[in-house]
Design an enzyme around this catalytic site. Structure first.
Site, PDB file in Angstrom:
ATOM      1  N   ASP A  59       0.379  -6.154   6.098  1.00 51.56           N
ATOM      2  CA  ASP A  59      -1.305  -6.027   5.891  1.00 51.56           C
ATOM      3  C   ASP A  59      -1.649  -6.627   4.802  1.00 51.56           C
ATOM      4  O   ASP A  59      -0.982  -6.047   3.436  1.00 51.56           O
ATOM      5  CB  ASP A  59      -1.070  -4.442   5.931  1.00 51.56           C
ATOM      6  CG  ASP A  59      -1.423  -3.509   7.363  1.00 51.56           C
ATOM      7  OD1 ASP A  59      -0.845  -4.652   8.348  1.00 51.56           O
ATOM      8  OD2 ASP A  59      -1.114  -2.619   7.857  1.00 51.56           O
ATOM      9  N   HIS A 110      -7.393  -6.562  10.699  1.00 49.50           N
ATOM     10  CA  HIS A 110      -6.778  -5.678  10.170  1.00 49.50           C
ATOM     11  C   HIS A 110      -8.292  -4.530  10.049  1.00 49.50           C
ATOM     12  O   HIS A 110      -9.366  -3.927   8.513  1.00 49.50           O
ATOM     13  CB  HIS A 110      -6.364  -5.157   8.711  1.00 49.50           C
ATOM     14  CG  HIS A 110      -5.390  -4.308   8.612  1.00 49.50           C
ATOM     15  ND1 HIS A 110      -5.050  -3.207   9.373  1.00 49.50           N
ATOM     16  CD2 HIS A 110      -5.179  -4.038   7.318  1.00 49.50           C
ATOM     17  CE1 HIS A 110      -4.537  -2.516   7.920  1.00 49.50           C
ATOM     18  NE2 HIS A 110      -4.567  -3.269   7.104  1.00 49.50           N
ATOM     19  N   HIS A 114     -12.337  -2.244   6.018  1.00 49.92           N
ATOM     20  CA  HIS A 114     -11.029  -1.432   6.101  1.00 49.92           C
ATOM     21  C   HIS A 114     -11.696   0.349   5.402  1.00 49.92           C
ATOM     22  O   HIS A 114     -11.437   1.032   4.498  1.00 49.92           O
ATOM     23  CB  HIS A 114     -10.344  -1.893   4.546  1.00 49.92           C
ATOM     24  CG  HIS A 114      -8.597  -1.421   4.893  1.00 49.92           C
ATOM     25  ND1 HIS A 114      -8.753   0.568   4.021  1.00 49.92           N
ATOM     26  CD2 HIS A 114      -7.278  -1.632   5.050  1.00 49.92           C
ATOM     27  CE1 HIS A 114      -6.994   0.216   4.511  1.00 49.92           C
ATOM     28  NE2 HIS A 114      -6.379  -0.920   5.097  1.00 49.92           N
ATOM     29  N   HIS A 204       3.842  -4.717   3.052  1.00 52.14           N
ATOM     30  CA  HIS A 204       1.699  -5.114   2.712  1.00 52.14           C
ATOM     31  C   HIS A 204       2.001  -6.592   1.563  1.00 52.14           C
ATOM     32  O   HIS A 204       3.213  -6.706   1.199  1.00 52.14           O
ATOM     33  CB  HIS A 204       1.285  -3.793   1.670  1.00 52.14           C
ATOM     34  CG  HIS A 204       1.085  -2.915   2.469  1.00 52.14           C
ATOM     35  ND1 HIS A 204       2.073  -1.985   2.968  1.00 52.14           N
ATOM     36  CD2 HIS A 204      -0.205  -2.330   3.231  1.00 52.14           C
ATOM     37  CE1 HIS A 204       1.588  -0.938   3.198  1.00 52.14           C
ATOM     38  NE2 HIS A 204       0.683  -1.468   3.679  1.00 52.14           N
TER      39      HIS A 204
END
Length: 264
Positions: A59, A110, A114, A204
């Protein structure tokens, strides 16, 4: 006069009973209908696989200090991974996105910024997802087909909104917890102790010790005979079901199904 009062009282009582019944039906009937009509929606956490294959994902939401290092490590071992990036990150670091794409890494969605999708309407979710798709496509020329919800948060309406535009939501069944700045050894033990055929592993790009842990993890997986592929390549094609753990199964195998709809 007495007869009128009795009748009036009788009518009042009947009206009260009728009103109570109406309130009861209004409260209970829609709930019952809603419960029977609602289908539980789950993203894909992992895939039923008989052979040793797993997917590595990252991510990317904040920072880019380690992105090039991670790609260099992946290239050294001949491994392609999936990077789920937010649209704002893609616009802030377009050269990184181009670098990911040029090195054969998957660049997937993604979200745009966010946010907490559980708190958004279906229309807001779709607009956010499509904005991120536009941001990534403008840089790579390819439109994402997969999304990882921010914070791993979702509910039925989030998953339904995402699938309504032909995208597939992806979670993970192996969490490195590298975002907690665990040591490289701790990250290694978590991943190697939990991985199994069909796993989707979460890292990540900004994990402090991820670049130190990744080579040993890759050596372990390859040494154990695992093929490591991008997320899109571990997913099953055709009709499938998703069981109560979020495991994707071929439709003919069945598995333990949720009420999630059959997908293509």
């Amino acid at each position: 006069m007495r007869i009128f009062l009795l009748r009036h009282t009788y009518v009042t009582v009947l009206a009260a009973i009728a009103a109570a019944a109406a309130i009861f039906l209004a409260v209970t009937v829609p709930t019952a209908i809603s419960a029977s009509a609602t289908e539980r929606q789950l993203p894909i956490y992992c895939v039923h696989r008989d052979q040793k294959v797993c997917a590595i994902s990252f991510d990317a939401a904040w920072g880019d200090a380690s992105t090039a290092d991670l790609v260099g490590i992946l290239n050294r071992y001949g491994v392609k991974a999936t990077f789920f990036v937010i649209g704002d990150w893609a616009e802030q670091y377009p050269q990184d996105v181009k670098m990911l794409h040029a090195n054969g890494m998957e660049v997937m969605n993604h979200s745009s910024s966010h946010g907490h999708m559980n708190q958004m309407s279906a229309e807001e979710i779709i607009a956010d997802v499509e904005q991120c798709n536009d941001q990534i496509e403008d840089i790579t020329g390819q439109r994402p087909t997969l999304i990882r919800c921010p914070y791993g948060e979702y509910d039925d309406h989030v998953i339904s909104a995402i699938r309504s535009i032909g995208m597939e939501p992806i979670q993970w069944d192996v969490d490195s917890l590298d975002w907690k700045d665990l040591s490289a050894d701790e990250i290694y033990r978590r991943v190697t102790g939990k991985v199994q055929p069909g796993s989707i592993i979460l890292f990540h790009n900004a994990g402090q010790n991820t670049p130190q842990a990744l080579p040993d993890i890759l050596e372990y997986l390859l040494g154990e005979g695992y093929a490591i592929v991008p997320v899109s390549e571990i997913l099953l094609e055709g009709e499938y079901t998703i069981d109560h753990e979020g495991r994707q199964w071929p439709a003919e195998d069945g598995g333990e199904e949720t009420d999630a709809p059959l997908a293509q």
